[in-house]
Scaffold this motif. Structure first.
Motif, PDB file in Angstrom:
ATOM      1  N   ARG A 285       0.813  -1.224   0.000  1.00 44.13           N
ATOM      2  CA  ARG A 285       0.000   0.000   0.000  1.00 44.13           C
ATOM      3  C   ARG A 285       0.845   1.272   0.000  1.00 44.13           C
ATOM      4  O   ARG A 285       0.327   2.369  -0.076  1.00 44.13           O
ATOM      5  CB  ARG A 285      -0.877   0.044   1.252  1.00 44.13           C
ATOM      6  CG  ARG A 285      -1.959  -1.009   1.368  1.00 44.13           C
ATOM      7  CD  ARG A 285      -2.876  -0.642   2.526  1.00 44.13           C
ATOM      8  NE  ARG A 285      -3.880  -1.662   2.730  1.00 44.13           N
ATOM      9  CZ  ARG A 285      -4.033  -2.367   3.847  1.00 44.13           C
ATOM     10  NH1 ARG A 285      -3.216  -2.143   4.865  1.00 44.13           N
ATOM     11  NH2 ARG A 285      -4.973  -3.268   3.954  1.00 44.13           N
ATOM     12  N   ALA A 286       2.136   1.145   0.165  1.00 38.84           N
ATOM     13  CA  ALA A 286       2.981   2.307   0.414  1.00 38.84           C
ATOM     14  C   ALA A 286       3.016   3.300  -0.740  1.00 38.84           C
ATOM     15  O   ALA A 286       2.969   2.912  -1.912  1.00 38.84           O
ATOM     16  CB  ALA A 286       4.398   1.858   0.737  1.00 38.84           C
ATOM     17  N   GLU A 287       3.099   4.575  -0.381  1.00 43.35           N
ATOM     18  CA  GLU A 287       3.326   5.660  -1.333  1.00 43.35           C
ATOM     19  C   GLU A 287       4.641   6.332  -0.950  1.00 43.35           C
ATOM     20  O   GLU A 287       5.027   6.335   0.219  1.00 43.35           O
ATOM     21  CB  GLU A 287       2.197   6.685  -1.270  1.00 43.35           C
ATOM     22  CG  GLU A 287       0.809   6.121  -1.500  1.00 43.35           C
ATOM     23  CD  GLU A 287      -0.246   7.168  -1.227  1.00 43.35           C
ATOM     24  OE1 GLU A 287      -0.558   7.950  -2.160  1.00 43.35           O
ATOM     25  OE2 GLU A 287      -0.718   7.231  -0.084  1.00 43.35           O
ATOM     26  N   PHE A 288       5.301   6.934  -1.927  1.00 45.50           N
ATOM     27  CA  PHE A 288       6.583   7.594  -1.671  1.00 45.50           C
ATOM     28  C   PHE A 288       6.462   9.064  -2.048  1.00 45.50           C
ATOM     29  O   PHE A 288       6.067   9.401  -3.169  1.00 45.50           O
ATOM     30  CB  PHE A 288       7.703   6.914  -2.446  1.00 45.50           C
ATOM     31  CG  PHE A 288       7.979   5.509  -1.978  1.00 45.50           C
ATOM     32  CD1 PHE A 288       8.969   5.257  -1.033  1.00 45.50           C
ATOM     33  CD2 PHE A 288       7.227   4.446  -2.450  1.00 45.50           C
ATOM     34  CE1 PHE A 288       9.207   3.974  -0.591  1.00 45.50           C
ATOM     35  CE2 PHE A 288       7.456   3.157  -2.000  1.00 45.50           C
ATOM     36  CZ  PHE A 288       8.455   2.915  -1.075  1.00 45.50           C
ATOM     37  N   LYS A 289       6.762   9.937  -1.088  1.00 44.64           N
ATOM     38  CA  LYS A 289       6.621  11.373  -1.271  1.00 44.64           C
ATOM     39  C   LYS A 289       7.978  12.058  -1.076  1.00 44.64           C
ATOM     40  O   LYS A 289       8.754  11.681  -0.203  1.00 44.64           O
ATOM     41  CB  LYS A 289       5.629  11.946  -0.247  1.00 44.64           C
ATOM     42  CG  LYS A 289       4.261  11.272  -0.245  1.00 44.64           C
ATOM     43  CD  LYS A 289       3.468  11.596  -1.494  1.00 44.64           C
ATOM     44  CE  LYS A 289       2.065  11.017  -1.416  1.00 44.64           C
ATOM     45  NZ  LYS A 289       1.273  11.324  -2.633  1.00 44.64           N
ATOM     46  N   SER A 290       8.237  13.068  -1.864  1.00 40.09           N
ATOM     47  CA  SER A 290       9.450  13.869  -1.703  1.00 40.09           C
ATOM     48  C   SER A 290       9.144  15.052  -0.801  1.00 40.09           C
ATOM     49  O   SER A 290       8.233  15.839  -1.086  1.00 40.09           O
ATOM     50  CB  SER A 290       9.943  14.371  -3.069  1.00 40.09           C
ATOM     51  OG  SER A 290      10.364  13.286  -3.867  1.00 40.09           O
ATOM     52  N   VAL A 291       9.905  15.156   0.281  1.00 41.57           N
ATOM     53  CA  VAL A 291       9.756  16.271   1.225  1.00 41.57           C
ATOM     54  C   VAL A 291      11.145  16.827   1.480  1.00 41.57           C
ATOM     55  O   VAL A 291      11.995  16.159   2.072  1.00 41.57           O
ATOM     56  CB  VAL A 291       9.123  15.819   2.546  1.00 41.57           C
ATOM     57  CG1 VAL A 291       8.973  17.015   3.486  1.00 41.57           C
ATOM     58  CG2 VAL A 291       7.781  15.144   2.318  1.00 41.57           C
TER      59      VAL A 291
END
Length: 427
Positions: A285-291
């Protein structure tokens, strides 16, 4: 409402991953009433009381203390009960027999075990003060108050009753809090948080010549508690402490140390099948976000947060966030991200630089929880990602400012930051 509707053991794995466990749906006052009753029973004739976190590290301290006071419970009774659980799981019996009378008659150790957490520490200290005999020796293990005010009145009440109060921990204490606790008459020893676990501290501070099995137990407990992962037995200890009752864990490791008996290994292997499936579901289910300069992997589900975090890091995440069905979240860092406690501090939590936990204050009623489950934590994810963005805009030197925003329990152990979850997700 029919009990079947909240019986977690009846759920399919996909549904089990999305929803909290049975305990979540019971009112807190029922748990508090039972906690009061058990405290009276356990403390009435106790010679020693141990208020401790109920992960492997905190319970390891209890095993050492019961050895010192020659107060270990008979391990054979616990092994028999494990066999019964396995027989039920294998389908060899329709239902493992519950001998309630035997449960009530089981001997209690004169070293009373008061399971606690960063969120219930003050209540548990007060219970010891109220129900323990005068002159009792008290130990507090693997727990750290974020502010002295949270435990001030309780320690004062306890000091009037106790013959002595000793506190063994390894978390990052604020200097002023440690000073105030010591000034209250407590013998506080805090180990280096990146070198020792609380069981290590108890091992060296207790005036006793421990057998090698206890020395090894401390070393293997440290391997998991400090996320070293160099000894394959350490994950077994962590899983077993999470899955079984606290008295059983203390009796087993007290008798066998880190080399668990065959029946326990079989039980762990049985439980691990479902564990691995829940981990895989959460990772998928994971999502990857750039912060800022970081890649944050964020997911949702009832699962083992450490293994999920490891998997997300392998897929390129600098930081991993696992949002739980009960509303809390685990935040795990890496060599490239050591500000997990700052993020958690902005959303009602705290912990260590590489491991922290929180529970955003966004749940006003059951409709909010229903939205949480049906959207797989959408609002919680957004709140935590916003906290990452705020930390990304703040220099690392600004750590003190972030810590000041943390609420009660901000220095919770990384493996205990979801102790509320442990109770909520139990079956």
């Amino acid at each position: 409402m029919e009990e079947e509707l909240i019986d977690s053991s009846r759920l399919s794995l996909p549904r089990k991953s999305v929803l909290p466990g049975t305990g979540f749906f019971y009112p807190d006052d029922l748990d508090e009433e039972r906690a009061e009753e058990r405290a009276k029973e356990e403390l009435e004739d106790a010679e020693v009381a141990v208020v401790t976190d109920t992960d492997a590290d905190g319970l390891g301290c209890v095993a050492l203390l019961r050895e010192v006071y020659d107060a270990a419970l008979d391990v054979a009774d616990f092994e028999e009960r494990i066999e019964e659980r396995l027989a039920e799981a294998r389908g060899e019996v329709d239902e493992a027999e519950e001998d309630e009378e035997a449960e009530e008659d089981r001997p209690e150790s004169p070293v009373a075990l008061m399971g606690s957490s960063p969120y219930s520490l003050e209540d548990d200290l007060l219970r010891v003060a109220e129900y323990a005999p005068e002159g009792i020796d008290v130990f507090v293990c693997d727990l750290c108050p974020d502010r002295y005010e949270y435990v001030e009145e309780e320690l004062e009440a306890l000091a009037e009753v106790a013959g002595s109060i000793r506190w063994f921990d390894h978390h990052q204490w604020k200097p002023e809090v440690a000073e105030q606790v010591r000034a209250a008459g407590v013998d506080l020893v805090v180990g280096e948080s990146d070198e020792e676990c609380s069981t290590d501290v108890a091992l060296r501070e207790l005036d006793y010549e421990f057998d090698d099995r206890f020395v090894e137990l401390a070393a293997v407990t440290r391997d998991h508690d400090l996320w070293l992962n160099e000894d394959e037995r350490s994950q077994d200890l962590a899983d077993y402490a999470y899955w079984t009752g606290k008295e059983e864990y203390v009796a087993i490791v007290g008798a066998y140390g880190a080399d668990l008996p065959e029946v326990v290994e079989e039980y762990i292997a049985h439980r691990r099948v479902e564990k691995e499936n829940l981990i895989e579901t959460a990772v998928s289910r994971a999502e990857f976000k750039s912060v800022g300069d970081w890649t944050v992997g964020i997911t949702y589900g009832r699962c083992s947060q450490n293994e999920v975090a490891d998997a997300l890091r392998e897929e390129g995440a600098d930081a991993a966030v696992i949002v739980k069905p009960a509303g809390s979240a685990s935040i795990r860092g890496s060599e490239d991200f050591e500000r997990a406690h700052e993020v958690a501090g902005l959303v009602n939590g705290g912990g260590h630089p590489k491991a922290a936990g929180c529970k955003p204050d966004i749940y006003d009623d059951m409709l909010d929880y229903a939205h949480h489950w049906t959207t797989q934590g959408a609002t919680t994810k957004r709140v935590i990602l916003n906290a990452f963005e705020r930390v990304a805009e703040t220099p690392a030197e600004g750590e003190d400012k972030a810590e000041e925003t943390a609420d009660a329990g901000a220095d919770a152990d990384a493996d205990a930051e979801t102790d509320a979850d442990d109770a909520e997700t139990s079956e």
